[in-house]
Write an enzyme that holds these catalytic residues in place. Structure first.
Site, PDB file in Angstrom:
ATOM      1  CB  SER A 122      -0.981  -0.009   1.170  1.00  0.00           C
ATOM      2  OG  SER A 122      -0.319  -0.309   2.367  1.00  0.00           O
ATOM      3  CG  HIS A 153      -3.918  -1.015  -2.491  1.00  0.00           C
ATOM      4  ND1 HIS A 153      -4.493   0.220  -2.348  1.00  0.00           N
ATOM      5  CD2 HIS A 153      -3.476  -1.369  -1.254  1.00  0.00           C
ATOM      6  CE1 HIS A 153      -4.385   0.606  -1.084  1.00  0.00           C
ATOM      7  NE2 HIS A 153      -3.778  -0.340  -0.408  1.00  0.00           N
ATOM      8  CE  LYS A 209      -7.811   0.840   0.739  1.00  0.00           C
ATOM      9  NZ  LYS A 209      -7.150  -0.084   1.628  1.00  0.00           N
TER      10      LYS A 209
HETATM   11  C1  LIG Z   1      -7.138  -0.208   3.101  1.00  0.00           C
HETATM   12  C2  LIG Z   1      -6.483  -1.489   3.388  1.00  0.00           C
HETATM   13  C3  LIG Z   1      -7.044  -2.392   4.291  1.00  0.00           C
HETATM   14  C4  LIG Z   1      -8.233  -2.060   5.144  1.00  0.00           C
HETATM   15  O1  LIG Z   1      -9.391  -2.023   4.413  1.00  0.00           O
HETATM   16  P1  LIG Z   1     -10.602  -1.141   4.939  1.00  0.00           P
HETATM   17  O2  LIG Z   1     -11.767  -1.619   4.181  1.00  0.00           O
HETATM   18  O3  LIG Z   1     -10.232   0.274   4.625  1.00  0.00           O
HETATM   19  O4  LIG Z   1     -10.721  -1.371   6.414  1.00  0.00           O
HETATM   20  C5  LIG Z   1      -6.437  -3.624   4.440  1.00  0.00           C
HETATM   21  N1  LIG Z   1      -5.324  -3.941   3.751  1.00  0.00           N
HETATM   22  C6  LIG Z   1      -4.747  -3.077   2.897  1.00  0.00           C
HETATM   23  C7  LIG Z   1      -3.512  -3.488   2.158  1.00  0.00           C
HETATM   24  C8  LIG Z   1      -5.289  -1.821   2.690  1.00  0.00           C
HETATM   25  O5  LIG Z   1      -4.709  -0.960   1.872  1.00  0.00           O
END
Ligand SMILES: *Cc1c(COP(=O)(O)O)cnc(C)c1O
Length: 387
Positions: free
Chosen positions: A181, A209, A241
């Site tokens: 991330s 992602h 996302k």
């Molecule tokens: C954003 C993210 C999460 C958490 O997801 P949410 O739905 O925002 O709680 C978990 N793992 C990664 C790699 C992320 O980027």
């Protein structure tokens, strides 16, 4: 005073220049944002396909609320599992190619349901050093359950193999982000899968992602690498996302998913998402599946940005994804650059330790299919001038 220690710690955070602040958006998530009346181009969201502001999804959410009401009323196992949730699970399973999927309110909760549920006393967890905070917390919970936890250097398959070979654990679990991330690079999933096979380990993949972005029809990182929906793989994906709504899923074998349903505490002890959110996600899934044009423009914008920034004195990490990190180094310099961009109407967040390793403070540029070529051009021009 009961608050004295908190006040002192907050003062320390402020003195180190690490106080975090929220900006209040006066506009919906999109390529533009208005903050305090100032209009900026938004390179800060994870809305990679521009679906967060999509009108069809918003309509599905509104229609879903009219039909199904505002809330689910209970956890999934009590009485909160409504027909839209059930339909969404089936759609996600079919889309990812796994026999079964479970949905969660957030990716954070989804990750907490997997590793600590699979790993307890006598078991071992092997985690990439750059894994997301939610996977790290999941690993700590597994440790509290008695599991042995080991972290291997980022994407270092040889180091991981040594740890696996030396382990006498009953159950071994490899845990990794698929797309990291803060760096935007991919995990070597084919090599990790081969190790999982060789050492009879589970492979837990966080595709926050990659889902919606990578692979044919946006099916995610496994599809990108042409890997099978194997029994030993648990695939987690977030739905806030690229999918543009919120929530998450874990997909896997019939048995593994049944096990999480029976034993995953962060699945069991929390209220199911509002059913209308599931309705919105079904629509989003359909747009992702038919979203080749969106992915093509995302890829074009990423290429345009990378070409534009190639000559810069700052190092652009070799990321093929929508996450494009520009390494600045010192915290103050990264924050200064982010501020200067903001003054020019460009919102690019600075990411500092402890979120990233020391001396690697960076700008994290998030590219979206919603961006126009002119948007990328303005960012490139400003960075060339400032860097
Ligand atoms: C954003 C993210 C999460 C958490 O997801 P949410 O739905 O925002 O709680 C978990 N793992 C990664 C790699 C992320 O980027």
């Amino acid at each position: 005073m009961i608050e004295d220690r908190l006040t002192a710690e907050l003062a320390e955070i402020a003195a180190a220049g690490l106080t975090r602040r929220r900006r209040v958006l006066e506009t919906p998530c999109g390529r533009n944002a208005t903050v305090d009346g100032k209009k900026v181009l938004n390179f800060a969201s994870n809305d990679y396909l521009g679906l967060a502001g999509n009108a069809e999804i918003a309509r599905a959410l509104a229609d879903g609320a009219v039909q199904w009401g505002a809330g689910s009323g209970a956890s999934h196992l009590v009485s909160g599992h409504l027909a839209p949730h059930e339909a969404l699970e089936k759609e996600i399973a079919a889309f990812t190619g796994f026999p079964r999927a479970l949905t969660f309110s957030t990716g954070y909760l989804a990750n907490l349901a997997v590793t600590p549920t699979l790993a307890g006393r006598g078991d071992a967890v092997f985690a990439d050093k750059l894994n997301h905070a939610s996977l790290i917390d999941a690993m700590q919970l597994a440790k509290a359950n008695g599991a042995d936890v080991q972290r291997y250097p980022h994407n270092d398959v040889a180091a991981l193999e040594k740890l696996l070979a030396a382990s006498s654990a009953t159950r071994k679990i490899i845990v990794t982000d698929a797309v990291f991330s803060m760096d935007g690079d991919l995990a070597p999933l084919p090599l990790l899968f081969a190790l999982a096979e060789r050492y009879d380990a589970w492979l837990v993949i966080d595709d926050a992602h990659g889902f919606g972005v990578l692979g044919p029809q946006g099916r995610g990182s496994l599809a990108h690498f042409n890997l099978p929906a194997a029994q030993r793989i648990l695939l987690m994906g977030t739905l806030g996302k690229a999918a543009g709504v919120g929530g998450a899923f874990v997909a896997g074998s019939e048995t593994a998913i049944e096990y999480l349903l029976q034993k995953g505490r962060s699945y069991i002890f929390t209220t199911a998402q509002p059913p209308a959110v599931a309705c919105a996600l079904s629509k989003s899934l359909q747009l992702i599946r038919n979203g080749d044009a969106l992915r093509a423009s995302l890829i074009a914008r990423i290429a345009q940005l990378r070409d534009g920034l190639a000559g810069l004195p700052l190092k652009l990490l070799p990321s093929p994804t929508a996450i494009q990190p520009l390494i600045v180094g010192a915290n103050e310099a990264a924050v200064g650059l982010s501020k200067a961009l903001w003054e020019r109407g460009l919102w690019v967040p600075a990411i500092r330790p402890p979120t990233v390793p020391k001396d690697t403070a960076r700008l994290r540029i998030s590219v979206s299919a919603a961006h126009t070529a002119a948007d990328i051009e303005s960012l490139v021009a400003a960075l060339k001038e400032l860097a």
